[in-house]
Write an enzyme that holds these catalytic residues in place. Structure first.
Site, PDB file in Angstrom:
ATOM      1  N   SER B 320       0.805  -1.233   0.000  1.00 17.19           N
ATOM      2  CA  SER B 320       0.000   0.000   0.000  1.00 17.19           C
ATOM      3  C   SER B 320       0.831   1.273   0.000  1.00 17.19           C
ATOM      4  O   SER B 320       0.300   2.351  -0.258  1.00 17.19           O
ATOM      5  CB  SER B 320      -0.927   0.000   1.202  1.00 17.19           C
ATOM      6  OG  SER B 320      -1.772  -1.125   1.129  1.00 17.19           O
ATOM      7  N   HIS B 363     -14.872   0.049   3.741  1.00 22.47           N
ATOM      8  CA  HIS B 363     -14.671   1.365   4.309  1.00 22.47           C
ATOM      9  C   HIS B 363     -15.874   2.278   4.110  1.00 22.47           C
ATOM     10  O   HIS B 363     -15.833   3.451   4.508  1.00 22.47           O
ATOM     11  CB  HIS B 363     -13.446   2.018   3.678  1.00 22.47           C
ATOM     12  CG  HIS B 363     -12.153   1.371   4.093  1.00 22.47           C
ATOM     13  ND1 HIS B 363     -11.571   0.367   3.353  1.00 22.47           N
ATOM     14  CD2 HIS B 363     -11.366   1.567   5.182  1.00 22.47           C
ATOM     15  CE1 HIS B 363     -10.444  -0.018   3.951  1.00 22.47           C
ATOM     16  NE2 HIS B 363     -10.314   0.691   5.080  1.00 22.47           N
ATOM     17  N   CYS B 376      -7.652   2.252   1.749  1.00 21.27           N
ATOM     18  CA  CYS B 376      -8.733   1.472   1.157  1.00 21.27           C
ATOM     19  C   CYS B 376      -8.308   0.887  -0.181  1.00 21.27           C
ATOM     20  O   CYS B 376      -7.980   1.614  -1.124  1.00 21.27           O
ATOM     21  CB  CYS B 376      -9.969   2.349   0.976  1.00 21.27           C
ATOM     22  SG  CYS B 376     -11.293   1.493   0.103  1.00 21.27           S
TER      23      CYS B 376
END
Lengths: 428, 607
Positions: B320, B363, B376
């Site tokens: 991420s 989310h 997310c």
């Protein structure tokens, strides 16, 4: 020459003078070394003097023993010297030093059998090439044959003596003592050629000899010595070191030398200044003049030796005188050639001069035998020069005495033959 | 006597004349040779003889000291001792004694001293790196050991052991195969030279010039008088950009967790490297004092690869952390609005399978900022689909990904920036949209080294400049690239990264510091396929790799960090606290309290 005592004075003078030069040089070379070690500065000199005393004693003994008695010793001495060469490899009595196994322990001193082997071999060969009736190994019996037949026969003239030589050389290579191997080879081949062995045998044998030399040279340290000989400066801190330092010694000496005891190279830089490289030290301390003087003395030894050979009363004496002279002078030539960078390094002492009891004992004994031959060469002290010349021929070729016509022809034939042999010897 | 005709051949007067002639020629030959040596070339040899009387002793030059950015020395010069023997002075009877004192076999010692090619008048080194104990033993028996000397060489002590081992490197003896190398010209044999790391890179700079002491020697080769002295020239000191506190904080944190991994800190304003940590590590002092072949073999065959500099040599999917790059690629696109919202219900179906968000429940509705803060996945799946792979790849490349950063220590990993052209070239296949989904969250083909991710953080932190890496303090920074971000876009991403650390829903609240502001992004690289299997076989614990990139302070950052923890689980849990500890150590100029006592202990024993 033919004075009351009968011995060749010029030869005696040369040997003694060389030994005297040796005394000074050994002292000069070792005084520092001795300090460096634990012994006093005279330690080496004292040992050298003892060796010389023994050597001159042996010389005196041989001067008074009839050299013809040595014929009886020829074979036993050869066998004994071979046995001693083998003993070097035995524990306790064999000594290993500097990667070589060449010495026997003779409490309290040591002995190098390869030196004795050279002397024994010369005596044996002189006897062999002057004795008709060969020993036939096949029938194990003495065969009646003329000397000419014997020497021209491939087995009795060539294979047998050469086989014995190879046997010695194999043992010497094991030690290893390449200098002695070479010395022995040259002496044997020369004496056999002079003895009448056919050249074609040697020529046929040549490829094998070359192959053997090639294999030997492949031993790494020997190869390094050879490469460093070709280019000593290529590795002057390593394997070319000895040679470089030797050349520096000569150059440093100049014309008149630095003076006895004033050499610098021996102090720290020149390895083995008292043995293998004593000639370099002579070059440094006594200069060009001194070096030439020493070489000149060896030239005298050679000239007198040849004369003794020429005048010897029998064939054995002639060959013996030639062989001993050649043995001494060849070693001197090889030593000087190594020191001056004309040949790859190998460990050979300078006869009469270098420190080392075995070498001194053998070269002084050889000189003693030569003196004895010279003292017995003729009773013609009272003869005129012309008569002497005649008697010389007479003694040289007793068979031809009185047969003048034949004499001349054969003499000439011999001379031509000899030329050829000599050239061959030079090549060998 | 019946000697036959043959006897005449030895005695014939003509023959003896020929032989005599040969001898005279030989005599003249020798005379000529002697004339050449002694008269013609005499001067040359006399000069050489003169140099024989002079003995030159090399004096090793002190090597330049390596300091950290704060001026703390990281290394110290220490002598290494070698035992040498001058064969001509050394009595053979003493061989067994010396061999016993040096715990070597007599035959080995004898071989070294009496080898055929050994020059007997020059000292031969018979044992390198002897201990003080051995020196004492030899000195005590000195009288029985003439010709034996202790010689000194300049070696190194690395004051903090393994601290920065992969960066500093180590010294080693000049190897025979290096003797002819142009770089080591004039270096005496057996000297210590830099063999690895900065010691090797800056070897010529640090090395100095050995001095010489010229002595006149006496007959025994003993020095009697100093004729001259050329003092050694000390090598140049090297002040590094490395910050010892940040470096140590990171190393301590890794060691405490007993994890493998890497951490890199760069100064976003210059590109200077503040910390470079790779774990597991090694103690370079081992090499400086001479490692034996057995230890060396064990060391390089260690399956944990302690010499492998994971900071620049390893590459992993950035997870991420890559989302910030994707976000900036999107923001550069006119069709994209940061305010448009995406609904995350925990995954999206695509191409017959479901791409899941890490948060099972989803989310809910998120905009770009929220998507970064809460990381997310669904938001970035959608963004990736909208953008396509190639704009993402272009952005990643302008961040320096996909190419070696040229730190210069060892061969570096370049990482992978996948694109449609890349895939066609590598696999001869077109790009599939489904692959974009994986790449948009930093999985799939994408990979980067920890150093490259630190650069990402630095570039975002400084607003767009990519600096060339440097270890040397005071060098003028050189730009390797510049990204012209829209100020609003970069502002948004920076703010979002601050939220990651400082907001309640942020994934890296564990990196929140009480003394400074921190912006960051977590990441998790899934361990899949062959690699997972490999780790299983090696018996290592299996788990995802954790990433964290950060810069601080947010407003005007002076440190940018990336931390990678092998099998460290989620980036926020292990990697983020390491980064926080580095930032605080850097800021406070001290290593966190509980480590400090340890460091003092080391310092005290370090001399």
């Amino acid at each position: 020459m033919n004075n009351s005592s009968g011995v060749d004075r010029a030869l005696l003078f040369s040997a003694v003078t060389l030994a005297l030069v040796g005394v000074f040089m050994v002292y000069s070379a070792t005084a520092v070394m001795a300090v460096n070690g634990k012994s006093g500065s005279f330690a080496y000199l004292i040992r050298h003097m003892i060796s010389l005393a023994i050597g001159f004693g042996a010389m005196a003994v041989f001067t008074f023993i009839d050299y013809r008695e040595l014929r009886k010793l020829a074979v036993p001495l050869l066998i004994a010297s071979f046995a001693l060469l083998i003993l070097v490899f035995m524990p306790v009595i064999g000594i290993k030093a500097n990667g070589a196994q060449r010495w026997l322990r003779l409490w309290p001193t040591t002995f190098q059998p390869s030196e004795l082997a050279k002397l024994a071999f010369v005596i044996f060969l002189a006897d062999y090439v002057s004795r008709p009736n060969g020993f036939n190994p096949a029938t194990r019996a003495n065969v009646a044959m003329s000397l000419k037949q014997k020497m021209e026969h491939p087995v009795t003239g060539f294979a047998m003596p050469l086989g014995i030589m190879l046997l010695f050389q194999v043992v010497l290579i094991k030690q290893p003592d390449f200098g002695a191997v070479m010395n022995l080879g040259i002496i044997t081949v020369t004496m056999l050629i002079l003895g009448g062995v056919r050249m074609k045998f040697f020529l046929a044998f040549l490829p094998f000899a070359l192959a053997a030399i090639f294999m030997l040279v492949q031993a790494p340290y020997r190869m390094r010595r050879i490469t460093s000989f070709l280019d000593p400066w290529g590795d002057e801190r390593g394997s070319g070191y000895q040679l470089v330092q030797s050349l520096i010694s000569f150059g440093n000496g100049g014309l008149g030398g630095l003076g006895l005891g004033k050499g610098q190279q021996k102090l720290f830089f020149l390895p083995e200044p008292h043995t293998d490289f004593i000639f370099s030290m002579i070059g440094e301390e006594l200069g060009f003049i001194g070096a030439i003087f020493v070489i000149g003395l060896f030239l005298v030894v050679f000239a007198r030796g040849m004369k003794i050979s020429a005048r010897a009363g029998d064939a054995f004496g002639k060959y013996l005188a030639f062989g001993l002279t050649f043995m001494i002078v060849l070693q001197a030539i090889l030593n000087a050639a190594v020191s001056t960078g004309l040949m790859p390094t190998k460990g050979l002492p300078l006869p009469f001069v270098s420190y080392g009891g075995s070498s001194l004992l053998v070269s002084l004994s050889a000189a003693g035998i030569l003196l004895n031959i010279s003292s017995r060469q003729t009773s013609g002290v009272f003869l005129s020069n012309a008569a002497m010349r005649h008697s010389k021929r007479f003694i040289a070729n007793p068979r031809l005495a009185g047969v003048e016509t034949h004499h001349h022809a054969s003499l000439q034939a011999d001379a031509t033959h000899y030329h050829a042999s000599l050239q061959a010897a030079g090549e060998a | 006597m019946a000697t036959g005709i043959k006897s005449g051949r030895v005695t014939d007067t003509t023959a003896s004349r020929v032989i005599l002639a040969v001898m005279v020629i030989l005599f003249l030959g020798f005379a000529l040779r002697l004339w050449q040596l002694q008269m013609i070339e005499g001067d040359k040899y006399r000069k050489l003889a003169e140099s024989n009387r002079i003995h030159t002793v090399k004096v090793p030059a002190p090597r330049g000291i390596i300091y950290d950015r704060n001026g703390i020395p990281l290394v110290q010069n220490v002598p290494a001792f070698d035992v040498s023997v001058t064969p001509s002075e050394f009595p053979m009877e003493s061989t067994p004694l010396l061999a016993a004192l040096l715990s070597m076999s007599s035959s080995e010692l004898d071989r070294k001293i009496r080898g055929r090619s050994v020059n007997p008048n020059y000292p031969v080194k018979v044992k390198l790196d002897v201990t003080r104990e051995e020196i004492a033993k030899v000195e005590a028996r000195k009288l029985e050991l003439p010709g034996v000397d202790i010689q000194m060489e300049a070696s190194r002590k690395y004051l903090y052991g393994s601290l920065g081992a992969h960066v500093l490197g180590y010294l080693g003896r000049l190897r025979p195969d290096q003797a002819d190398d142009e770089r080591f010209k004039g270096v005496p044999p057996d000297s210590f030279v830099g063999q690895w790391g900065l010691e090797a890179v800056f070897d010529e700079y640090l090395r100095g010039v050995p001095g010489e002491e010229i002595y006149e020697v006496n007959a025994l080769g003993q020095k009697i008088r100093q004729l001259g002295r050329k003092p050694p020239e000390k090598g140049n000191d090297l002040r590094l950009t490395l910050d010892m506190y940040a470096q140590k904080a990171a190393e301590d944190a890794f060691d405490e967790e007993d994890k493998a991994g890497a951490a890199v800190a760069i100064d976003p304003n210059t590109g200077g490297i503040l910390a470079m940590v790779s774990r597991p590590s090694f103690d370079p002092n081992l090499f400086a004092t001479g490692i034996n072949p057995k230890e060396w073999k064990e060391f390089i065959n260690d399956p944990r690869k302690p010499m492998f500099n994971r900071a620049i040599q390893s590459q992993y999917p950035p997870g991420s952390t890559f989302k910030v790059v994707v976000a900036l690629a999107a923001l550069a696109n006119d069709r994209f609005s940061p305010d448009s919202r995406v609904h995350c219900s925990g995954g999206i179906p695509f191409g017959g399978r479901t791409f899941r968000c890490w948060k099972k429940g989803g989310h809910g509705s998120v905009d770009l900022r929220r998507a970064i803060v809460e990381s997310c996945d669904v938001y970035f799946y959608q963004t990736g689909l909208k953008l396509g792979i190639d704009p993402i790849a272009a952005m990643a490349e302008s961040f320096g990904m996909g190419a070696p950063p040229k730190v210069g220590l060892v061969k570096e990993a370049s990482g992978i920036v996948p694109s449609s052209a890349w895939k066609m070239k590598r696999m001869k296949q077109p790009w599939y949209a489904g692959e974009t989904l994986s790449c948009a969250i930093g999985q799939g083909y994408v990979s980067a080294s920890p150093y490259q991710m630190a650069e990402v953080a630095a570039i975002i932190g400084n607003g767009g400049t990519r600096w060339k890496p440097s270890f040397v303090k005071g060098t003028t920074p050189e730009a390797a690239g510049k990204i012209n971000f829209d100020p609003a876009a970069i502002g948004l991403v920076r703010d979002a990264m601050r939220g990651v650390v400082e907001e309640g829903g942020g994934t890296a609240h564990r990196a929140k510091s009480q003394i400074t502001t921190v912006a960051g992004k977590t990441g998790t690289a899934q361990v899949v396929g062959n690699e997972a299997l490999k780790f299983k076989k090696a018996g290592a614990q299996l788990g995802d790799h954790g990433w964290f990139i950060a810069f601080s302070p947010v407003e005007k950052p002076d440190i940018a960090i990336s931390v990678f923890v092998e099998h460290g689980g989620h980036g926020g849990s292990v990697a983020a606290p390491i980064a926080k500890s580095m930032i605080e150590a850097f800021r406070n100029r001290e290593v966190p309290e509980k480590k400090k006592s340890e460091e003092e202990k080391m310092g005290a024993g370090g001399d």
